[in-house]
Structure formats: structure tokens, C-alpha cells
Design an enzyme around this catalytic site. Sequence first.
Site, short mmCIF file in Angstrom:
data_model
loop_
_atom_site.label_atom_id
_atom_site.label_comp_id
_atom_site.label_asym_id
_atom_site.label_seq_id
_atom_site.Cartn_x
_atom_site.Cartn_y
_atom_site.Cartn_z
N MET A 17 0.80 -1.22 0.00
CA MET A 17 0.00 0.00 0.00
C MET A 17 0.83 1.27 0.00
O MET A 17 0.46 2.27 -0.60
CB MET A 17 -0.94 0.01 1.20
CG MET A 17 -2.09 -0.93 1.03
SD MET A 17 -3.06 -1.14 2.52
CE MET A 17 -2.90 0.42 3.31
N ASN A 455 -2.41 0.21 10.69
CA ASN A 455 -3.62 0.58 9.96
C ASN A 455 -3.36 0.59 8.47
O ASN A 455 -2.22 0.74 8.02
CB ASN A 455 -4.13 1.95 10.40
CG ASN A 455 -3.28 3.10 9.87
OD1 ASN A 455 -2.21 3.38 10.42
ND2 ASN A 455 -3.74 3.77 8.84
N CYS A 456 -4.44 0.40 7.69
CA CYS A 456 -4.36 0.58 6.24
C CYS A 456 -5.23 1.78 5.91
O CYS A 456 -5.40 2.67 6.74
CB CYS A 456 -4.79 -0.69 5.51
SG CYS A 456 -6.50 -1.18 5.86
N PHE A 457 -5.83 1.83 4.73
CA PHE A 457 -6.64 2.98 4.35
C PHE A 457 -7.87 3.13 5.24
O PHE A 457 -8.30 4.24 5.54
CB PHE A 457 -7.10 2.85 2.89
CG PHE A 457 -6.01 3.10 1.90
CD1 PHE A 457 -5.21 4.22 1.98
CD2 PHE A 457 -5.77 2.19 0.88
CE1 PHE A 457 -4.20 4.44 1.06
CE2 PHE A 457 -4.77 2.40 -0.05
CZ PHE A 457 -3.98 3.53 0.05
N ARG A 459 -8.81 0.40 7.88
CA ARG A 459 -8.92 -0.56 8.96
C ARG A 459 -7.85 -0.37 10.02
O ARG A 459 -6.68 -0.13 9.70
CB ARG A 459 -8.82 -1.99 8.43
CG ARG A 459 -9.70 -2.28 7.25
CD ARG A 459 -9.52 -3.72 6.78
NE ARG A 459 -10.06 -3.91 5.43
CZ ARG A 459 -10.11 -5.06 4.81
NH1 ARG A 459 -9.65 -6.14 5.39
NH2 ARG A 459 -10.60 -5.15 3.59
#
Length: 512
Positions: A17, A455-457, A459
Site C-alpha cells: 500500500m 492501519n491501512c486505508f 482498517r
Amino acid sequence: MKQNLKDFFQQLGRSFMLPISLLAATGIFLGLAAASANPQIQQVVPFLASSSVMYVTQLIRAISGTLFGNIPLLFAISLALGMAKKEKPIAAFAGVIGFLVFNRSMMYVLDNTSLELDAVGNVLGMNTVRMDALGGILVGLITAMIHNKYYNVKLPDAIAFFGGTRFVAIAVTVVFAVLGQIVPFIWEPISDIITGVGTSIAQLGYFGTFLFGFLERILLPFGLHHILNSLARTTEIGGVAEFAGETVTGALLIFNRYLETGATPDNLPLTEVTRFLAQGKIPMMVFGLPAAAYAMYTTAHPDKRRKIKPLLLAGVLASFTTGITEPIEFAFLFVAPMLYLFHAVMAGISFMSMHLLGVMIGNTQGGIIDLLVFGIMQPESKWYMSVIVGIVFAIVYYNVFKWAILRFNFATPGREETDENTDAVGNVTDKELDTLAIQIIEGLGGKENIQALENCFTRLRVDVVDMGKVDEKIIEKTGANGFIKPNPKHIQIIYGPKVNIIKDVVEQKLNI
């Protein structure tokens, strides 16, 4: 073994990511620069043809070209960083070392043997085997493996100085010096296999495009869609293009080379490249999902509509503007999986229809920004087709969602027996954020139950000691849209685009 493999691929997806998000943002600037340099647009806005504006335009193109040209290095760093368990900065540093040593070692083979390869190119000034993004992926993964095994190694007292994190760089240097001597002799058949996969997908034609869009949505709940997207965007799977004798692989990189130079590939039309990019998402993200959200709003109990409106509106804005869809998708994924399957099929149709109609809109996200910059502002993009199809999608999504929710009594937002969930992360003060963080930590079972936090975008990803101590009811009150538990020690909490704010305040309270 099966669970460990699943965890590995989820972590791998997250690791992709960082560079992909950079490329998406860079692509927007490159798209604006390409549009402003277009003679047709300059006739309408003469100011864009001025020397000062053209200077900035060419600067953006030069910087963008540098970033896109060094994708393998970015992947080597990001995967080493993302796959490392501890001491992540050391892993990223080792990733750079591994990449340099690996390519210099391969260059030495080419310079000192009679080996002749088709895939040879310049990497950071070195004439070496051209492995493109896969080279960076290989370096990042192997570096992370070495790092995780040796970052805390203890050596004899006489050489103890070289132990621990210092040993990682030494081990990486040795391993990639050796691999660099081997890979040139085996890479060409491997490359042929990968190219064959891309060719096979191309031979599937419109069905292959449908399959890509369908799988991209099906894999999303598991966090594995990033892998599929990254491979299509940066490897032979997304296409192999020739620009005046120079080979560029990957759908996103080919499209951005077109923006950078204004030249089209010699061997294939751009529509065969952009079929894997933003155009396939626009009808679904800009039109379909907002219509689905409106259907959920109209079918909610009247006394709860005011309460769920901010939640749905935030999801609509995220999907419409940036192409981040999870806040809406997770509002119905768990309570109405049948609707999510319908959504995945529609995603496939969205990709296929854009390909079928000859649309040419690049970049990655699929929101209104991509439609504007890479569609409306680019000549011959046929952007209007995405709008026409999108309107049809909005009508279909709204009616199907409304019918299914009422027919099967799905517990979408505002239809639950008890609805305590609110969008707690809005325009809140620092003090309120502190309170929110404390509540999240409490819901996760306390500080002692939290092992790792990322964290991602959309979550918040948490490793816990004991899942039994996690209280979802408490966490729901903080604005969570849903939960995913891929294994007994890991929970993913869906918050939407504001998750980075949540992660920061929770980290501060945890002192990690």
C-alpha cells in the site's frame, strides 16, 4: 500452515500500500501536468502555455518519471518495512542495501560472462538484469525474512559489536551478493512464465477484464486485493509495452509513461492497459455505491435515519471522491453477503463495460478525481461513457439494494434491533480523541492484551493476546463499521478514511 499462509498474504497486501498510494498521488499530479500541456486545452486556457507554467509542468513530469522509474527500489523498501516484525526502520535500511548489492552482483555477471539476455536495462546507473517490480518484491521479501530471523541475534563477545540489528545488513549483503550470481542464469525462463500469465489474461479478452474486477472485490474483505492490483499495475500481468524500443511493464507504469512522454505504445492500444485501472471502478464507486447507500438510508427505520446519515454520508464521500469504498461495503458485507456477491458481479461488469466501450481512464483509485483528471481533462478518453454506464449502475444498485433489504429484512444500518453505533470520529477535540482512544483500548481488552497496532486505508489492524477479552460492543460505540477476525490473534476494525487519526491517538495512549 494454512492460517500462517493466509496471514502472510494479508501482511503482504498491506505492505504494497505504501508505494501504491504514493504512485496514485503522483499520478494525479502527472495527469494534471499532462492535461495542462495538451495543445487543445492550452487553446482554451492560453495561460497554461506560458513559460512559467510549462516549467512547472515539465518539473512535475521529471519528478514523476523518477518515481515511476524506481518502482523496484520502492517495493524493496516498503516490503522489507511492512513484512518486518520488529525494528522496522532497520529492515527498510537493509532493503536498500539488498537492492543495491543484488543489482551490482547481477551486473558483474553480465560484465564478466558471455551470458546474453533480452531483459537487460539500467537500474540506478547499473546495467543489470531488468526484473522490474518483481525484482524489488523479491528483495523486500527476502530481506524481511533475514531481518526477522537475525535482528536480535547474539554473537560471541569478540564480535558482539556486529550482532543484533547490525548483523542484518551484513547478512543481507552476503545473501544478495550470492543471489546476484545465480538469478541471471534462471531469470529469463521465469520471466517468460510471468509474461505467459499476462498473455493468457489478455487472451481471455472481455471475460478476463470481468474476472479481474470480480476478483478485486471478492478479495477485498481479506485484504488481498492489493496484491492483485499491484501485480496488474506493475508487472507483465498488466501488459508489456514498447516505447521506441524501451520496454515498460505493468498497466499503471505503461499509462504513466504515456502521460509523461505523450507517446503511445508501439505494440498495443492503451485501452488494453487501462482496463485494469481506474476506469473500471468509476461506474461502481462514483455512482453505484452512493446509490446503494441511499437505498440503505431510505430503508432504515425513520427514527434512526438521522443517526445513520453521517455514517452513510461519510462513506459516500469517501467512495465518490477518492475511491475508498470499504466504509460503505462493510455496512452490508456481514449482514447481507448476498448483496456483496451482487456487488462483486457488478464490479466485474463495470470493468468489462469500460473495456468493451473503449474507455481510456488511468490511475488507480476510481473516484471523481480520477474521472476529472484522467478522463475529462484527457483527449480521447471517452469519459462520458463511464458517466452513462454509471447512471445505469446507480439505478440498478438502488433498486436491487432496496428490494433485497426489504425482501430479506437485512439488518443494514438503521434496521438493527439495537443501534448504538455512531460516527464517533468527526470534528472532535483532542480531549475527545483521548477519550475515544481509551474506549478503544478498553474494548480491545486493555493495554496488556494489545501486541501490535497498524492501519491501512480504512482498517485498524490489531494483534491481541486473547481474543476472548475483546468486547466488540464497546468498540462499536467508537464508530466502528465492522470487524474482521482473520485468525484468533488478529482483529481488523473498520473505521474508514479517518483510521489514521484513530491509530495515532491509540498509539499515544499505549506509548508504543
